[in-house]
Scaffold this active site. Structure first.
Site, PDB file in Angstrom:
ATOM      1  N   LYS A  22     -13.542   0.556  -9.889  1.00  0.00           N
ATOM      2  CA  LYS A  22     -13.146   0.436  -8.364  1.00  0.00           C
ATOM      3  C   LYS A  22     -12.885   2.001  -7.823  1.00  0.00           C
ATOM      4  O   LYS A  22     -13.280   2.178  -6.686  1.00  0.00           O
ATOM      5  CB  LYS A  22     -11.634  -0.072  -8.589  1.00  0.00           C
ATOM      6  CG  LYS A  22     -10.733   0.091  -7.273  1.00  0.00           C
ATOM      7  CD  LYS A  22      -9.385  -0.548  -7.596  1.00  0.00           C
ATOM      8  CE  LYS A  22      -8.309   0.175  -8.178  1.00  0.00           C
ATOM      9  NZ  LYS A  22      -7.553   1.133  -7.485  1.00  0.00           N
ATOM     10  N   ASN A  23     -12.462   2.708  -8.789  1.00  0.00           N
ATOM     11  CA  ASN A  23     -11.874   4.148  -8.073  1.00  0.00           C
ATOM     12  C   ASN A  23     -13.121   5.260  -7.905  1.00  0.00           C
ATOM     13  O   ASN A  23     -12.866   6.027  -7.291  1.00  0.00           O
ATOM     14  CB  ASN A  23     -10.696   4.747  -8.944  1.00  0.00           C
ATOM     15  CG  ASN A  23      -9.456   4.018  -9.000  1.00  0.00           C
ATOM     16  OD1 ASN A  23      -9.233   3.321  -7.923  1.00  0.00           O
ATOM     17  ND2 ASN A  23      -8.503   4.290  -9.677  1.00  0.00           N
ATOM     18  N   ARG A  91      -4.425   2.544   0.289  1.00  0.00           N
ATOM     19  CA  ARG A  91      -4.221   3.886   0.587  1.00  0.00           C
ATOM     20  C   ARG A  91      -5.413   4.715   0.599  1.00  0.00           C
ATOM     21  O   ARG A  91      -5.707   5.856   1.238  1.00  0.00           O
ATOM     22  CB  ARG A  91      -3.267   4.702  -0.429  1.00  0.00           C
ATOM     23  CG  ARG A  91      -1.873   3.873  -0.686  1.00  0.00           C
ATOM     24  CD  ARG A  91      -1.161   4.743  -1.638  1.00  0.00           C
ATOM     25  NE  ARG A  91      -1.393   6.138  -1.609  1.00  0.00           N
ATOM     26  CZ  ARG A  91      -0.649   6.845  -0.791  1.00  0.00           C
ATOM     27  NH1 ARG A  91       0.348   6.264  -0.081  1.00  0.00           N
ATOM     28  NH2 ARG A  91      -0.750   8.242  -0.809  1.00  0.00           N
ATOM     29  N   CYS A 115       4.414   4.124  -1.484  1.00  0.00           N
ATOM     30  CA  CYS A 115       3.990   2.890  -2.179  1.00  0.00           C
ATOM     31  C   CYS A 115       4.634   2.563  -3.224  1.00  0.00           C
ATOM     32  O   CYS A 115       5.576   3.355  -3.759  1.00  0.00           O
ATOM     33  CB  CYS A 115       2.454   2.640  -2.390  1.00  0.00           C
ATOM     34  SG  CYS A 115       2.006   3.540  -3.880  1.00  0.00           S
ATOM     35  N   ARG A 120       3.660   9.676  -2.720  1.00  0.00           N
ATOM     36  CA  ARG A 120       2.195   9.820  -2.673  1.00  0.00           C
ATOM     37  C   ARG A 120       1.961  10.317  -1.286  1.00  0.00           C
ATOM     38  O   ARG A 120       1.143   9.954  -0.424  1.00  0.00           O
ATOM     39  CB  ARG A 120       1.431   8.502  -2.863  1.00  0.00           C
ATOM     40  CG  ARG A 120       1.814   8.036  -4.267  1.00  0.00           C
ATOM     41  CD  ARG A 120       0.899   6.796  -4.548  1.00  0.00           C
ATOM     42  NE  ARG A 120      -0.618   6.948  -4.674  1.00  0.00           N
ATOM     43  CZ  ARG A 120      -1.464   6.005  -4.911  1.00  0.00           C
ATOM     44  NH1 ARG A 120      -1.050   4.815  -4.882  1.00  0.00           N
ATOM     45  NH2 ARG A 120      -2.608   6.367  -5.174  1.00  0.00           N
ATOM     46  N   ASP A 305      -3.376   5.815 -15.243  1.00  0.00           N
ATOM     47  CA  ASP A 305      -3.734   4.230 -15.074  1.00  0.00           C
ATOM     48  C   ASP A 305      -3.911   3.469 -16.332  1.00  0.00           C
ATOM     49  O   ASP A 305      -4.042   2.104 -16.315  1.00  0.00           O
ATOM     50  CB  ASP A 305      -5.196   4.155 -14.221  1.00  0.00           C
ATOM     51  CG  ASP A 305      -4.831   4.596 -12.835  1.00  0.00           C
ATOM     52  OD1 ASP A 305      -3.656   4.720 -12.499  1.00  0.00           O
ATOM     53  OD2 ASP A 305      -6.016   4.965 -12.203  1.00  0.00           O
ATOM     54  N   ARG A 397      -7.097  -6.634  -7.135  1.00  0.00           N
ATOM     55  CA  ARG A 397      -7.255  -5.426  -6.583  1.00  0.00           C
ATOM     56  C   ARG A 397      -8.339  -4.785  -7.285  1.00  0.00           C
ATOM     57  O   ARG A 397      -9.045  -3.902  -6.939  1.00  0.00           O
ATOM     58  CB  ARG A 397      -6.289  -4.642  -6.083  1.00  0.00           C
ATOM     59  CG  ARG A 397      -5.376  -5.316  -5.164  1.00  0.00           C
ATOM     60  CD  ARG A 397      -4.399  -4.239  -4.646  1.00  0.00           C
ATOM     61  NE  ARG A 397      -4.832  -2.903  -4.280  1.00  0.00           N
ATOM     62  CZ  ARG A 397      -4.000  -1.708  -4.037  1.00  0.00           C
ATOM     63  NH1 ARG A 397      -2.895  -1.899  -4.181  1.00  0.00           N
ATOM     64  NH2 ARG A 397      -4.820  -0.931  -3.857  1.00  0.00           N
TER      65      ARG A 397
HETATM   66  N1  EPU Z   1      -0.259  14.110  -4.400  1.00  0.00           N
HETATM   67  C1  EPU Z   1       0.422  15.108  -3.611  1.00  0.00           C
HETATM   68  N2  EPU Z   1      -0.289  15.544  -2.485  1.00  0.00           N
HETATM   69  C2  EPU Z   1      -1.451  15.125  -2.272  1.00  0.00           C
HETATM   70  C3  EPU Z   1      -1.922  14.287  -3.012  1.00  0.00           C
HETATM   71  C4  EPU Z   1      -1.496  13.709  -4.118  1.00  0.00           C
HETATM   72  O1  EPU Z   1       1.491  15.515  -3.708  1.00  0.00           O
HETATM   73  O2  EPU Z   1      -1.990  15.585  -1.115  1.00  0.00           O
HETATM   74  C5  EPU Z   1       0.448  13.596  -5.690  1.00  0.00           C
HETATM   75  C6  EPU Z   1       0.471  12.227  -5.628  1.00  0.00           C
HETATM   76  O3  EPU Z   1       1.812  11.791  -5.003  1.00  0.00           O
HETATM   77  C7  EPU Z   1       0.776  11.798  -7.047  1.00  0.00           C
HETATM   78  C8  EPU Z   1      -0.141  12.724  -7.694  1.00  0.00           C
HETATM   79  O4  EPU Z   1      -0.234  13.840  -6.683  1.00  0.00           O
HETATM   80  O5  EPU Z   1       1.996  11.908  -7.354  1.00  0.00           O
HETATM   81  C9  EPU Z   1      -1.628  12.380  -7.976  1.00  0.00           C
HETATM   82  O6  EPU Z   1      -2.226  11.788  -6.912  1.00  0.00           O
HETATM   83  P1  EPU Z   1      -3.769  11.494  -6.715  1.00  0.00           P
HETATM   84  O7  EPU Z   1      -4.180  12.184  -5.492  1.00  0.00           O
HETATM   85  O8  EPU Z   1      -4.568  12.374  -7.914  1.00  0.00           O
HETATM   86  O9  EPU Z   1      -4.106  10.297  -6.788  1.00  0.00           O
HETATM   87  P2  EPU Z   1      -4.774   9.249  -5.600  1.00  0.00           P
HETATM   88  O10 EPU Z   1      -6.092   9.857  -5.258  1.00  0.00           O
HETATM   89  O11 EPU Z   1      -3.831   8.798  -4.682  1.00  0.00           O
HETATM   90  C10 EPU Z   1      -6.260   8.130  -7.721  1.00  0.00           C
HETATM   91  C11 EPU Z   1      -6.663   6.719  -7.876  1.00  0.00           C
HETATM   92  C12 EPU Z   1      -5.171   6.027  -8.688  1.00  0.00           C
HETATM   93  C13 EPU Z   1      -5.039   7.089  -9.954  1.00  0.00           C
HETATM   94  C14 EPU Z   1      -4.861   8.513  -9.599  1.00  0.00           C
HETATM   95  C15 EPU Z   1      -4.382   9.499 -10.752  1.00  0.00           C
HETATM   96  C16 EPU Z   1      -8.042   6.052  -6.310  1.00  0.00           C
HETATM   97  C17 EPU Z   1      -8.455   4.868  -5.146  1.00  0.00           C
HETATM   98  N3  EPU Z   1      -6.857   5.852  -7.019  1.00  0.00           N
HETATM   99  O12 EPU Z   1      -5.039   8.083  -6.619  1.00  0.00           O
HETATM  100  O13 EPU Z   1      -5.577   4.750  -9.094  1.00  0.00           O
HETATM  101  O14 EPU Z   1      -3.863   6.550 -10.301  1.00  0.00           O
HETATM  102  O15 EPU Z   1      -5.894   8.903  -8.749  1.00  0.00           O
HETATM  103  O16 EPU Z   1      -5.527   9.204 -11.433  1.00  0.00           O
HETATM  104  O17 EPU Z   1      -8.873   6.605  -6.845  1.00  0.00           O
HETATM  105  C18 EPU Z   1      -5.157   2.364  -9.733  1.00  0.00           C
HETATM  106  O18 EPU Z   1      -6.289   2.386  -9.922  1.00  0.00           O
HETATM  107  O19 EPU Z   1      -4.194   1.621 -10.183  1.00  0.00           O
HETATM  108  C19 EPU Z   1      -4.549   3.840  -9.184  1.00  0.00           C
HETATM  109  C20 EPU Z   1      -3.349   4.114  -8.799  1.00  0.00           C
END
Ligand code: EPU
Length: 432
Positions: A22-23, A91, A115, A120, A305, A397
């Site tokens: 998915k990711n 998101r 969320c 986030r 995850d 999802r």
């Molecule tokens: N963060 C910030 N500022 C930013 C971006 C992130 O403070 O500009 C913080 C977030 O609040 C969080 C941390 O950094 O505390 C990690 O966030 P990250 O951006 O790495 O995660 P993401 O891109 O929003 C993806 C996956 C998530 C997975 C995370 C970490 C996708 C669509 N989602 O989220 O997947 O947990 O990376 O590996 O790729 C899931 O599949 O259940 C899921 C939540």
């Protein structure tokens, strides 16, 4: 709405094919916006988030045709906007910012808001895109970004955010000049996105390391061959936990053992026998699980995850385990529900201490995020009696064909209306 009914206690045994990740699928689908024309993707999982992304692309004027090889036509972009009703559900929609600024010079994306797993923010995405020359203003809950031709820049992220890394890479591939992205996320899904972009003509070096260098090009074109999405390491890990928790024996095929090194090590520490060969991983669960300590970290550390799923193993280990969550500030929603099933967990801030118990007992439970829901399914597979998992739209999802896959290895599991309350009707559904 529907719920899952599970009768626990079966020893699961057999083979499960891993689905596409998915990711990796979500950013790759969004990256098709960068190259006008028809794209073809294979191994795209049938998931609610994939459908939401296709519908977002459709609303932007890019139609798709789902099949073994899904076609996405990005010849024309009619609207530069990701509206609130889509971003609210998913998101990952914020990932349209980078490609749209690079190709259209404009993007309007609803701010995602918080969320269930935390606030986030997307400050790192915006910081990187601004360094490339984009300007942003916030109006009516929307981020409105504009840009001329983006220019390469030297960017250092405060934290190796996955989405931030992806957004910045997607913008930089069409920028003028070179971008160095430091402290970049190293997750396999980032690497898969870079591999896909390379098939479109992008010039990227260092994917999978913490410094990614992108030499901007003036245009990208769809690849002549369909692009296969990489296997889902989190789905793989979840089914390995299903073997571990039922004392079972499951082989996951079409996966990539190299992407799960830390998870496999933790499963071995918990007493599982792990065998890998080529693209398969076999997990044989022990008679009694052993306690362990784990801390979530950016890749190649232990993935957030998989935290909830491993915690379920800890609830049945013969001793005390600790689980520390370092990526998200609020990712213990499974804890109270697991306690309702008889688990002994004390969560203080981002550290949970788990005292193993001999058995869990079935209950009606619900979770407010995808991986917490997966953890409750695992708990239900081992618990005595019937477990009902409510709000299964979270599972839709991220877990393709969950019921069929688990039934295929011997689980007693069924999907029924959540209006059904009588135990006899639930048991009949399990026998159907
Ligand atoms: N963060 C910030 N500022 C930013 C971006 C992130 O403070 O500009 C913080 C977030 O609040 C969080 C941390 O950094 O505390 C990690 O966030 P990250 O951006 O790495 O995660 P993401 O891109 O929003 C993806 C996956 C998530 C997975 C995370 C970490 C996708 C669509 N989602 O989220 O997947 O947990 O990376 O590996 O790729 C899931 O599949 O259940 C899921 C939540």
């Amino acid at each position: 709405m529907e719920k899952l009914v599970i009768e626990g206690g079966q020893r699961l045994q057999g083979t499960i094919r891993a689905s596409g990740a998915k990711n990796a699928a979500l950013p790759i689908m969004i990256a098709t916006l960068l190259a006008p024309g028809e794209h073809r993707l294979t191994n795209l999982p049938e998931l609610a988030d994939v459908s939401s992304t296709l519908s977002l692309l459709g609303r932007m004027g890019c139609p798709s045709l789902v099949g073994d090889s899904t076609k996405i036509d990005t010849t024309r972009i009619a609207f530069n906007e990701a509206p609130y009703d889509v971003v609210r559900k998913m998101r990952a929609s914020v990932l349209v910012l980078g490609p749209m600024l690079a190709r259209q010079g404009e993007a309007r994306v609803s701010l995602p808001g918080g969320c269930a797993i935390g606030v986030r923010p997307i400050d790192q995405h915006l910081k990187g895109l601004e360094a490339l020359g984009a300007k942003f203003e916030l109006k009516g809950g929307y981020i409105h970004g504009t840009a001329g031709r983006l220019r390469g820049a030297d960017i250092t992220l405060d934290f190796p955010t996955v989405g931030g890394t992806e957004n910045i890479i997607m913008a930089a591939v069409l920028a003028e000049g070179t971008t160095h992205l430091r402290n970049a996320a190293r997750e396999p899904e980032v690497v898969d996105l870079c591999n896909f972009l390379t098939t479109l003509g992008a010039q990227i070096e260092g994917a999978g390391t913490d410094v990614i260098t992108i030499e901007g090009v003036t245009r990208l074109t769809p690849a002549s061959r369909p692009y296969p999405i990489c296997p889902d390491r989190i789905e793989t890990g979840t089914w390995l936990c299903a073997a571990a928790i039922t004392g079972g024996d499951i082989e996951i095929t079409d996966t990539d053992p190299a992407q799960l090194t830390d998870v496999l090590t933790k499963l071995q520490e918990a007493g599982c026998t792990i065998t890998t060969s080529g693209t398969s991983i076999r997990c044989q669960g022990p008679e009694t699980l052993r306690p362990f300590e784990l801390t979530t970290e950016p890749y190649p550390g232990f993935p957030t995850d998989m935290q909830a799923q491993l915690m379920v193993l800890a609830t049945l280990a013969n001793g005390e385990s600790t689980v520390t969550e370092k990526i998200f500030e609020n990712r213990f929603m499974h804890v109270p529900e697991l306690c309702r099933m008889g688990a002994r967990i004390d969560a203080q801030g981002n550290v949970a201490t788990i005292e193993g118990v001999p058995t869990l007992t079935g209950a009606a439970v619900m979770a407010s995020d995808l991986r917490a829901s997966a953890a409750l399914v695992l708990a239900g597979l081992s618990a005595q009696g019937l477990t009902e998992v409510l709000r299964i739209y979270h599972l839709d999802r991220g877990y393709e064909h969950l019921v069929d896959k688990l039934k295929g290895v011997g689980a007693r599991i069924a999907r029924i209306s959540d209006a059904v309350r009588e135990e006899s009707v639930m048991l009949a559904a399990l026998d159907a």
